[in-house]
Structure formats: C-alpha cells, structure tokens
Design an enzyme around this catalytic site. Sequence first.
Site, PDB file in Angstrom:
ATOM      1  CB  VAL A   4      -0.879  -0.303   1.595  1.00 44.79           C
ATOM      2  CG1 VAL A   4      -1.696   1.293   1.369  1.00 44.79           C
ATOM      3  CG2 VAL A   4      -1.780  -0.734   1.374  1.00 44.79           C
TER       4      VAL A   4
ATOM      5  CB  THR B  13      -7.605  -1.243   6.596  1.00 46.27           C
ATOM      6  OG1 THR B  13      -7.910  -1.712   5.690  1.00 46.27           O
ATOM      7  CG2 THR B  13      -9.842  -1.634   7.579  1.00 46.27           C
TER       8      THR B  13
ATOM      9  CD  GLU C 112      -5.922  -0.359   0.697  1.00 42.62           C
ATOM     10  OE1 GLU C 112      -5.739  -0.251  -0.454  1.00 42.62           O
ATOM     11  OE2 GLU C 112      -5.473  -1.492   1.485  1.00 42.62           O
TER      12      GLU C 112
ATOM     13  CB  CYS D 281      -8.642  -6.796   1.932  1.00 42.69           C
ATOM     14  SG  CYS D 281      -6.920  -5.891   1.793  1.00 42.69           S
TER      15      CYS D 281
ATOM     16  CE  LYS E 185      -5.665 -10.091  -6.098  1.00 45.17           C
ATOM     17  NZ  LYS E 185      -6.476  -9.019  -6.881  1.00 45.17           N
TER      18      LYS E 185
ATOM     19  NE  ARG F 159      -0.914 -10.534   3.362  1.00 45.68           N
ATOM     20  CZ  ARG F 159      -0.718  -9.722   3.549  1.00 45.68           C
ATOM     21  NH1 ARG F 159      -0.424  -9.017   3.905  1.00 45.68           N
ATOM     22  NH2 ARG F 159      -0.480  -8.862   2.112  1.00 45.68           N
TER      23      ARG F 159
HETATM   24  C1  UDX Z   1      -9.670  -6.553  -1.462  1.00 52.35           C
HETATM   25  C2  UDX Z   1     -10.293  -5.361  -2.365  1.00 52.35           C
HETATM   26  O1  UDX Z   1     -10.900  -5.620  -3.414  1.00 52.35           O
HETATM   27  C3  UDX Z   1      -9.657  -4.298  -2.060  1.00 52.35           C
HETATM   28  O2  UDX Z   1     -10.671  -2.503  -2.786  1.00 52.35           O
HETATM   29  C4  UDX Z   1      -9.390  -4.098  -1.084  1.00 52.35           C
HETATM   30  O3  UDX Z   1      -8.608  -2.782  -0.849  1.00 52.35           O
HETATM   31  C5  UDX Z   1      -8.587  -5.186  -0.089  1.00 52.35           C
HETATM   32  O4  UDX Z   1      -9.185  -5.853  -0.656  1.00 52.35           O
HETATM   33  P1  UDX Z   1      -7.854  -8.121  -2.627  1.00 52.35           P
HETATM   34  O5  UDX Z   1      -7.303  -8.336  -1.406  1.00 52.35           O
HETATM   35  O6  UDX Z   1      -6.098  -7.732  -3.622  1.00 52.35           O
HETATM   36  O7  UDX Z   1      -8.476  -7.103  -3.048  1.00 52.35           O
HETATM   37  O8  UDX Z   1      -8.371  -9.327  -3.725  1.00 52.35           O
HETATM   38  P2  UDX Z   1      -9.983  -9.481  -4.393  1.00 52.35           P
HETATM   39  O9  UDX Z   1      -9.321  -8.970  -6.058  1.00 52.35           O
HETATM   40  O10 UDX Z   1     -10.681  -8.270  -4.263  1.00 52.35           O
HETATM   41  O11 UDX Z   1     -10.498 -10.384  -4.332  1.00 52.35           O
HETATM   42  C6  UDX Z   1     -10.001 -11.249  -3.060  1.00 52.35           C
HETATM   43  C7  UDX Z   1     -11.035 -12.767  -2.465  1.00 52.35           C
HETATM   44  O12 UDX Z   1     -12.200 -12.623  -3.290  1.00 52.35           O
HETATM   45  C8  UDX Z   1     -10.361 -13.273  -3.883  1.00 52.35           C
HETATM   46  O13 UDX Z   1      -9.000 -14.918  -2.971  1.00 52.35           O
HETATM   47  C9  UDX Z   1     -10.334 -13.958  -4.839  1.00 52.35           C
HETATM   48  O14 UDX Z   1     -10.556 -14.718  -5.796  1.00 52.35           O
HETATM   49  C10 UDX Z   1     -11.763 -13.847  -4.457  1.00 52.35           C
HETATM   50  N1  UDX Z   1     -12.734 -14.040  -5.935  1.00 52.35           N
HETATM   51  C11 UDX Z   1     -13.072 -12.813  -6.241  1.00 52.35           C
HETATM   52  C12 UDX Z   1     -13.746 -14.985  -5.586  1.00 52.35           C
HETATM   53  O15 UDX Z   1     -13.509 -15.965  -5.483  1.00 52.35           O
HETATM   54  N2  UDX Z   1     -14.305 -14.507  -7.106  1.00 52.35           N
HETATM   55  C13 UDX Z   1     -14.683 -13.568  -7.577  1.00 52.35           C
HETATM   56  O16 UDX Z   1     -15.378 -13.273  -8.854  1.00 52.35           O
HETATM   57  C14 UDX Z   1     -13.534 -12.120  -7.189  1.00 52.35           C
END
Ligand code: UDX
Length: 458
Positions: A9, A119, A144, A254, A315, A322
């Site tokens: 971040v 956060t 953020e 997150c 992802k 994590r």
């Molecule tokens: C998230 C938020 O999107 C971001 O705005 C915040 O500030 C930080 O947390 P991030 O943790 O990078 O971002 O991951 P994100 O892309 O949101 O995905 C979160 C989880 O949901 C992942 O495990 C992803 O695989 C899962 N996911 C997401 C799904 O299983 N299906 C989806 O359709 C979308």
Amino acid sequence: MAVLGSGYVGLTVAAGLASFGHRVTCTDVDVDRVDHLVAGDLRIVEAGLTELIEDVRSLGRLQFLTDNIEAARSAEFVFLCLPTPGRSDGTLDTSSTEAVVTQIGRHLAPGARIVIKSTVPVGTARRVAELLQRRDVAIVSNPEFLSEGTAVDNFLHPDRVVIGSDSVRAAMDVATLYGVGGVGECIVTDSQSAELIKFASNAYLATRVTFINSVAELCEATGANVRDVARGIGSDHRIGTAFLSPGPGWGGSCFPKDSAALVALADDVGVDATVVRSVIAANEWHSVRVADKIADALDGDLSGKTIAIWGLAFKAGTDDVRHSPALKIVERLRERGALFRAFDPGVSRPITGITQCTTLEETCRGADAILVTTEWEVFARSDLDALGSLMTRRIMVDARGAIDPGVALLAGFDYTGIGVGRDASDLEFTAMCLEQETRDPVVHATYPRHRDAADQSP
Ligand code: UDX
C-alpha cells in the site's frame, strides 16, 4: 509529503502521488527493506509498480529513508500506511499507527495533515487526534481500495476516493492531491463514515463471492451451470457482473481481516452481525467442499496419493499466499494423508510442507490428480494431454473454473468443476462441440456457449 510504511500500500501510494507531481519521501523501519528499495528491488510482485517507481525516482520525486521523523518534519501531508494486523478476536491491532503518531507528533510542521491510509477501526482518526494533542494538525481518513495485482491502476484511476475528516478544509486539501490524477467520484465525509466504508465494501464483496459459491453448490445439486446462472444474475444492471466468479472461497490479506473486523465492531457496539458472520462460516465450508471433491475423485482414499496443486496464491496476479484457499485446502488434504507437488507462476518463496516445482510438468510427474486452486491464465493454455501422460491417473478438480471442461475431457481427464454437476451432460456436450470445432467453423463460432450451439446445430 511523507508516506510512512513501505508495504504494497505504502509503495503504491508513494509512487502514485509522486507520479501526480508531488515530492514524496517514503520510509520503512526495516533497514534491509529500505536498502533493497534504494537498489530498485521491491521484493513484492505488483504489476507496473517497479516501472512507476523507477520513473518517479529518475525525476527525483521519490526517495526512501528509514527515519520517520526526518521524513515527517517538513511534510505538509503525512500518509500512514502501516500494518494493522487482525487479532484472533477480529479486532485490529493499531499499535504501529499509534507508536508512529507518538514518535512524529511533536516534530510535525505547523498545520500539517496526517492522512490515515491503513484500514483502521472506526473511531481511530479521533483517537489519533487525542493522542497527538496538536490542534493545528488535522487528521484525515482516506482508506485505500487497492486490489493486489491491479494496485497501481486502482490508485491512478480509482472508482472513487473517500476522504473523511472533522476538518472539511483538511479533507478538501487531501482531495486536491488527487486532482491531477483523473479521479472518479470524490466522497467527502466524517472520519467514522470513511473508516466504515472500507470494512463495509470488503464485507459486501466477500458476501457476493460467498453468495455465488452457494449458488454454485445449488447448481451442482440441480444440474444447472453456475457460469450461465452468474451471467443471468449479473446482467441485471442493478447487480452487475463483478465478483460473481465461483471458486474455493475468498482469501488474501483484506477480506478475512475486514469481515472479521466488521463482526467485532458490530459485537462491540451491540449490533447484530448475522449476515457477515454467516458469510465467514460459509467461506470455510467452500474450502472443505473442494477438499471433499478431490477425495471423492480419488474414491475417498487420499493416503499416499500425490496431488499436483496448480496455484498457491490467494488469486491470480499476485505472489501473496496470506489466507490463501489453496493452502487451507492443502492442510485439509494433508490431514487425510495426501502428498503435494505445487506450482504457482507468481510464488517462489518456499512454503513449509509443500514441494514447490518450477513447471506444471514437474507437478504432474507421478501425480494421481490435479487440483486447480488459482486461476492463472497459463493453466488454461497448458497441454493437458501431454501433462496427463506423466500422471498415474488423469483426474482433475478445477476449483476455479480455470480450465475448459471440454478440453480436459478431450484429454481424457475425469474432470470435476465448480458449479456444474460432475456427470452433467453439458460437459460431454462441450467436449463434443470442441471435437466438432475442428470440422465445422459454424459450430466453432457459437462455441463455447454449448447450449446455444445445441439449438443451432443441424
Ligand atoms: C480486496 C479489495 O478488492 C480491495 O478493494 C481492498 O482494498 C483489499 O481487498 P484483494 O485482497 O487484492 O483486494 O483481492 P480481490 O481481488 O478483491 O479478491 C479477494 C478474494 O475473493 C480472492 O481470494 C479472490 O480469488 C476471491 N474472488 C474474487 C472470487 O473468488 N470470486 C470473484 O468473483 C472475485
């Protein structure tokens, strides 16, 4: 301006602000980390960040230091991008933020603004103001919304910027910092609302993912296809298509932390948090479900079986493991005696108990099954027939819907997906379409939506 904290971040915020034309000093207490940053080594995978940092450093707009006081002393704006880890009871540990505020407090320039990016629990901005005891320094909450893998783009082209403060003047000053960056909507509010927007956004997105995972389970039980169902749901403009991809459950740094923090906050103020509490419990269940799928595919006996794990990151597009569903599932399978050979194109750091390979071929050599746990595009392009020939059995469980079932079936795999019944006839039909595609360009044009193709085929 100063950015305190050089995690993903802090680095993205520092580089992004510098690219808007501001002069930024970014700090970290970890001397080794700062040495690597000075040498141009970020030690994190984040698309476009290394290049952006190189650009702004070559323009002399970004420097790295270990000394918070030196960085903050002359700054008009001090951004706090410090870790706020979740505790086991769901509350967040803000001790780093408080320690840094105490450390820099009396050194801040008159009229400086402290901007909280991390956060933090609702009420933190006000608590920081009390701790600081500087009437001339305003505290601004500016959470953020950076997704790992797209953080740079999210910072430079945000949907919205949320700015909360008891001082409207300070909030507007922070808003102008983003002015040159082509910002979407700017929402100016009180600090508690800004702090809560962060938790509520992530808990809501987590809820959507868990919702579609439950729908996927329903699809499996009824013979429906979750891809089509998600498309049907998401094309209602009131709903939208984002965050409706089924998978092994959500993870990352997150969603787990923020949804647990929302429940802890609700408990603390005596508000019922049944919805989010259920989402957290259901998310655990969806990783259990994936572990059960692989056990079923191997006739219930995992003892001594080698499973090729495709993907370790939580992802695609990141090296972050994590709260990764992949690791959760591996642990469940390990308890049942399974062995693992894993490959993730983004993860090279060793993970205890997992043999990490550098190619998909290596994972498949002698493996009894493939388990796809992260949706990397490279997996979809793999030569499944060649990979299958290295395995003892051609079994695949695809927990992300990352592999075309038809391609897997044509390569002789016993394929189990997510949200589509294992023996569903439409899988076989997809395979048939694929076979036909080589002969009949008209069917090819309608593929992969096999049901539509069925209606139109002669
Ligand atoms: C998230 C938020 O999107 C971001 O705005 C915040 O500030 C930080 O947390 P991030 O943790 O990078 O971002 O991951 P994100 O892309 O949101 O995905 C979160 C989880 O949901 C992942 O495990 C992803 O695989 C899962 N996911 C997401 C799904 O299983 N299906 C989806 O359709 C979308």
